[in-house]
Design a protein around this motif. Structure first.
Motif, PDB file in Angstrom:
ATOM      1  N   PRO A  33      50.437  -3.864  33.665  1.00 52.97           N
ATOM      2  CA  PRO A  33      49.233  -4.356  32.986  1.00 52.97           C
ATOM      3  C   PRO A  33      47.961  -3.597  33.356  1.00 52.97           C
ATOM      4  CG  PRO A  33      50.574  -6.198  33.681  1.00 52.97           C
ATOM      5  CD  PRO A  33      51.202  -4.969  34.276  1.00 52.97           C
ATOM      6  N   MET A  34      47.794  -3.260  34.654  1.00 50.85           N
ATOM      7  CA  MET A  34      46.601  -2.504  35.034  1.00 50.85           C
ATOM      8  C   MET A  34      46.644  -1.093  34.469  1.00 50.85           C
ATOM      9  SD  MET A  34      44.824  -1.659  38.713  1.00 50.85           S
ATOM     10  CE  MET A  34      43.864  -3.178  38.705  1.00 50.85           C
TER      11      MET A  34
ATOM     12  N   ASP B 273      41.527   3.239  31.881  1.00 54.36           N
ATOM     13  CA  ASP B 273      41.378   4.517  31.186  1.00 54.36           C
ATOM     14  C   ASP B 273      41.496   5.694  32.148  1.00 54.36           C
ATOM     15  OD1 ASP B 273      40.807   3.779  28.370  1.00 54.36           O
ATOM     16  OD2 ASP B 273      39.131   2.714  29.279  1.00 54.36           O
ATOM     17  N   ALA B 274      41.283   5.426  33.434  1.00 54.49           N
ATOM     18  CA  ALA B 274      41.436   6.464  34.458  1.00 54.49           C
ATOM     19  C   ALA B 274      41.709   5.777  35.780  1.00 54.49           C
ATOM     20  CB  ALA B 274      40.186   7.336  34.553  1.00 54.49           C
ATOM     21  N   MET B 275      42.557   6.387  36.608  1.00 57.14           N
ATOM     22  CA  MET B 275      42.867   5.799  37.906  1.00 57.14           C
ATOM     23  C   MET B 275      43.321   6.881  38.875  1.00 57.14           C
ATOM     24  SD  MET B 275      46.280   3.759  36.604  1.00 57.14           S
ATOM     25  CE  MET B 275      46.385   2.750  38.066  1.00 57.14           C
ATOM     26  N   THR B 276      43.303   6.532  40.164  1.00 58.49           N
ATOM     27  CA  THR B 276      43.732   7.460  41.203  1.00 58.49           C
ATOM     28  C   THR B 276      44.764   6.791  42.095  1.00 58.49           C
ATOM     29  OG1 THR B 276      41.850   6.776  42.564  1.00 58.49           O
ATOM     30  CG2 THR B 276      41.621   8.828  41.322  1.00 58.49           C
TER      31      THR B 276
ATOM     32  N   SER C 134      28.022  11.697  30.879  1.00 60.81           N
ATOM     33  CA  SER C 134      28.062  11.104  32.213  1.00 60.81           C
ATOM     34  C   SER C 134      29.377  11.481  32.897  1.00 60.81           C
ATOM     35  CB  SER C 134      27.949   9.580  32.132  1.00 60.81           C
ATOM     36  OG  SER C 134      26.756   9.182  31.504  1.00 60.81           O
ATOM     37  N   THR C 135      29.417  11.331  34.224  1.00 60.04           N
ATOM     38  CA  THR C 135      30.654  11.578  34.965  1.00 60.04           C
ATOM     39  C   THR C 135      30.897  10.447  35.954  1.00 60.04           C
ATOM     40  OG1 THR C 135      29.518  12.892  36.656  1.00 60.04           O
ATOM     41  CG2 THR C 135      30.485  14.085  34.791  1.00 60.04           C
ATOM     42  N   VAL C 136      32.181  10.236  36.235  1.00 61.75           N
ATOM     43  CA  VAL C 136      32.601   9.252  37.235  1.00 61.75           C
ATOM     44  C   VAL C 136      33.501   9.967  38.233  1.00 61.75           C
ATOM     45  CG1 VAL C 136      33.748   7.049  37.646  1.00 61.75           C
ATOM     46  CG2 VAL C 136      32.584   7.450  35.464  1.00 61.75           C
ATOM     47  N   VAL C 137      33.191   9.801  39.526  1.00 60.66           N
ATOM     48  CA  VAL C 137      34.072  10.316  40.572  1.00 60.66           C
ATOM     49  C   VAL C 137      34.784   9.113  41.181  1.00 60.66           C
ATOM     50  CG1 VAL C 137      34.276  11.659  42.685  1.00 60.66           C
ATOM     51  CG2 VAL C 137      32.478  12.210  41.034  1.00 60.66           C
ATOM     52  N   LEU C 138      36.095   9.066  40.989  1.00 53.82           N
ATOM     53  CA  LEU C 138      36.899   7.961  41.514  1.00 53.82           C
ATOM     54  C   LEU C 138      37.372   8.275  42.923  1.00 53.82           C
ATOM     55  CD1 LEU C 138      39.175   7.133  38.439  1.00 53.82           C
ATOM     56  CD2 LEU C 138      37.189   5.842  39.235  1.00 53.82           C
ATOM     57  N   ASN C 139      37.234   7.301  43.808  1.00 49.43           N
ATOM     58  CA  ASN C 139      37.752   7.436  45.159  1.00 49.43           C
ATOM     59  C   ASN C 139      39.225   7.024  45.182  1.00 49.43           C
ATOM     60  OD1 ASN C 139      37.806   7.932  47.880  1.00 49.43           O
ATOM     61  ND2 ASN C 139      36.538   6.203  48.482  1.00 49.43           N
ATOM     62  N   THR C 140      39.803   6.980  46.356  1.00 54.80           N
ATOM     63  CA  THR C 140      41.198   6.636  46.545  1.00 54.80           C
ATOM     64  C   THR C 140      41.562   5.291  45.907  1.00 54.80           C
ATOM     65  OG1 THR C 140      42.867   6.154  48.237  1.00 54.80           O
ATOM     66  CG2 THR C 140      40.611   5.621  48.795  1.00 54.80           C
ATOM     67  N   ALA C 141      42.735   5.211  45.305  1.00 47.74           N
ATOM     68  CA  ALA C 141      43.300   3.971  44.758  1.00 47.74           C
ATOM     69  C   ALA C 141      42.288   3.184  43.937  1.00 47.74           C
ATOM     70  CB  ALA C 141      43.837   3.106  45.899  1.00 47.74           C
ATOM     71  N   SER C 142      41.695   3.848  42.953  1.00 44.06           N
ATOM     72  CA  SER C 142      40.649   3.239  42.128  1.00 44.06           C
ATOM     73  C   SER C 142      41.024   3.315  40.654  1.00 44.06           C
ATOM     74  CB  SER C 142      39.307   3.950  42.356  1.00 44.06           C
ATOM     75  OG  SER C 142      38.912   3.859  43.712  1.00 44.06           O
TER      76      SER C 142
ATOM     77  N   ARG D   1      29.478   0.633  28.774  1.00 40.95           N
ATOM     78  CA  ARG D   1      29.937  -0.301  29.806  1.00 40.95           C
ATOM     79  C   ARG D   1      31.224   0.216  30.446  1.00 40.95           C
ATOM     80  NH1 ARG D   1      32.869  -5.382  30.349  1.00 40.95           N
ATOM     81  NH2 ARG D   1      31.711  -6.814  31.726  1.00 40.95           N
ATOM     82  N   ILE D   2      31.205   0.239  31.779  1.00 42.58           N
ATOM     83  CA  ILE D   2      32.368   0.631  32.561  1.00 42.58           C
ATOM     84  C   ILE D   2      32.781  -0.567  33.417  1.00 42.58           C
ATOM     85  CG2 ILE D   2      33.320   2.235  34.261  1.00 42.58           C
ATOM     86  CD1 ILE D   2      32.393   3.712  31.854  1.00 42.58           C
ATOM     87  N   ARG D   3      34.056  -0.878  33.408  1.00 39.02           N
ATOM     88  CA  ARG D   3      34.564  -1.903  34.318  1.00 39.02           C
ATOM     89  C   ARG D   3      35.302  -1.224  35.472  1.00 39.02           C
ATOM     90  NH1 ARG D   3      38.529  -5.243  32.226  1.00 39.02           N
ATOM     91  NH2 ARG D   3      38.849  -3.810  30.466  1.00 39.02           N
ATOM     92  N   LEU D   4      34.851  -1.500  36.684  1.00 39.84           N
ATOM     93  CA  LEU D   4      35.542  -1.007  37.867  1.00 39.84           C
ATOM     94  C   LEU D   4      36.632  -2.032  38.204  1.00 39.84           C
ATOM     95  CD1 LEU D   4      35.746   1.084  40.167  1.00 39.84           C
ATOM     96  CD2 LEU D   4      34.102  -0.302  41.458  1.00 39.84           C
ATOM     97  N   LEU D   5      37.861  -1.680  37.899  1.00 43.91           N
ATOM     98  CA  LEU D   5      38.978  -2.607  38.071  1.00 43.91           C
ATOM     99  C   LEU D   5      39.418  -2.703  39.518  1.00 43.91           C
ATOM    100  CD1 LEU D   5      41.108  -1.405  35.013  1.00 43.91           C
ATOM    101  CD2 LEU D   5      39.465  -3.299  35.083  1.00 43.91           C
ATOM    102  N   ARG D   6      39.243  -1.600  40.241  1.00 42.10           N
ATOM    103  CA  ARG D   6      39.707  -1.552  41.627  1.00 42.10           C
ATOM    104  C   ARG D   6      39.062  -0.366  42.317  1.00 42.10           C
ATOM    105  NH1 ARG D   6      44.626  -2.993  44.621  1.00 42.10           N
ATOM    106  NH2 ARG D   6      45.093  -1.393  46.189  1.00 42.10           N
TER     107      ARG D   6
END
Length: 326
Positions: free
Chosen positions: A113-114, A119-122, A136-144, A156-161
Motif C-alpha cells: 500500500p505505501m 511517488d518517490a522513496m528510499t 523544485s527539488t526534494v532530497v530524501l533521506n534514508t528510508a523516506s 502539496r507534498i505529503r511526507l509519508l515517512r
C-alpha cells in the motif's frame, strides 16, 4: 520497548521465538507458550516472526560462553543446551526479540500500500534527489517516502515517512505545502527540512521563512526564520528554538554530526542508517554523551569509534543484531 509500555503481539511473538530457539524454556513455560499460540492473532505473529528470522541471512549459532570478551571486545552468546541463569536468558532474549519485531514492523511500514501511495522513496541508508515539475527539488533521506499532489491552486507534498529537504521554486500563485503527521509547513521562501517520526514531526528552516501549523493545537501558524526549528505532535506545537540547520541536515553530505548528545539518541540515529538493529541493553550507559562526525554510509564504523571512546563492548550476531553494553 520502553519500560512500562505494554508489549505488542509482535513483541511477544519475537520473545517466544528467540527464547525457544535458544532452548531456554522449561516444561511449564513451554505449556504457557502452547496456550498463547492457540490465539489466531498470536499464531499469525509467530509465523511472521519465524519467516522474517529465516530471511535475515540465517543468523549463525553463537559460540561458547559469555564469560570473557574476545580481544576485539565482542562477546558471544552461549550455545543451545548451555543454559545460563533464567534472568540472563530473559535479558538477552528481550533484546533479540526487539530487533526481530522491529524488522517485521519495518517490513509492514514499507508494504505494497505505501509503495502504491508513494511517488518517490528510499531504502535504508539511501539518499535520493527528486526533481519536481515546477523546478523544485526534494532530497530524501534514508528510508523516506513522499507523495506529490500538484494542482492549479497549490503544490502539496505529503511526507509519508522519514525526512526530506525541500528547495522550493517561486510561484506566488501556488503555495508550496508539506504535510506530515497531521500538521503542515508552508514555504515562504526557499529551503527547509521536515522529519516525520510516527505521529510527530520536526520542521527546520535553512533559508528564508516557513509557516508551521498544527490544527489540533488550536493555534495559528508559527513562522520560522532561517536557523530555527519546531516540533509538533499530539501534545501540540513545541517551542520555537535556534538550531544549526546545516549540521542538522549534514546527512545530505553523508555526515552525522553529534555534539554532546546522549548515547541513546545517537544509537537511535545510527539505527536509521543500519539495516539491522543496534540495541542498548545496559541502562547505565544510555545517558553517556557523544560528540563526533560520522559517515552515514558506515554506521557500524561509527559504533566502533563510540565503543572505543566510551570504553563499551558489543555482542554481535552477524551484522543484524548488535547489543551494546559495558
Amino acid at each position: 520497548m520502553n519500560d512500562g509500555e505494554r508489549p505488542t503481539t509482535l513483541d511477544e511473538a519475537a520473545e517466544w521465538y528467540v527464547r525457544r530457539d535458544a532452548g531456554a524454556l522449561d516444561a511449564a513455560e513451554e505449556a504457557l507458550f502452547r496456550a498463547w499460540l492457540m490465539q489466531p492473532a498470536n499464531r499469525t505473529a509467530y509465523e511472521e516472526i519465524s519467516r522474517t528470522w529465516d530471511d535475515l541471512g540465517r543468523i549463525p549459532r553463537p559460540r561458547l560462553s559469555m564469560a570473557a570478551p574476545r580481544p576485539d571486545g565482542i562477546r558471544r552468546l552461549p550455545l543451545r543446551g548451555h543454559r545460563p541463569r533464567s534472568s540472563r536468558v530473559r535479558r538477552w532474549a528481550a533484546a533479540a526479540a526487539a530487533v526481530v519485531a522491529t524488522v517485521v514492523a519495518a517490513g509492514y511500514a514499507f508494504d505494497l500500500p505505501m509503495r502504491l501511495e508513494a511517488d518517490a522513496m528510499t531504502a535504508t541508508g539511501e539518499t535520493r534527489t527528486v526533481p519536481l515539475d515546477d523546478g523544485s527539488t526534494v532530497v530524501l533521506n534514508t528510508a523516506s517516502a513522499i507523495a506529490v499532489d500538484y494542482s492549479r491552486e497549490r503544490r502539496r507534498i505529503r511526507l509519508l515517512r522519514g525526512e526530506a529537504v525541500f528547495t522550493v521554486a517561486k510561484d506566488a500563485a501556488r503555495p508550496f505545502v508539506v504535510a506530515a503527521a497531521s500538521g503542515e509547513a508552508v514555504a515562504r521562501g526557499t529551503v527547509f527540512a521536515v522529519r516525520k517520526e510516527d505521529e510527530a514531526a520536526t520542521v527546520t528552516v535553512l533559508e528564508s521563512r516557513v509557516g508551521v501549523s498544527y490544527p489540533a493545537a488550536g493555534r495559528t501558524a508559527v513562522e520560522l526564520s532561517s536557523g530555527e526549528t519546531i516540533d509538533y505532535s499530539r501534545r501540540g506545537l513545541g517551542e520555537l528554538r535556534a538550531v544549526d540547520a546545516d549540521a542538522a541536515t549534514a546527512w545530505r553530505r553523508g555526515k552525522l554530526i553529534f555534539v554532546d548528545r546522549p548515547l541513546g539518541e545517537v544509537v537511535a540515529e545510527l539505527n536509521r542508517y543500519h539495516s539491522g538493529r543496534i540495541q542498548i541493553i545496559d541502562g547505565s550507559i544510555g545517558s553517556h554523551l557523544v560528540s563526533g562526525v560520522f559517515e552515514t554510509r558506515n554506521p557500524l564504523q561509527a559504533l566502533d569509534v563510540i565503543e572505543q571512546t566510551l570504553g563499551l563492548h558489543s555482542t554481535r550476531l552477524s551484522g543484524l543484531l548488535i547489543l551494546l553494553h559495558h
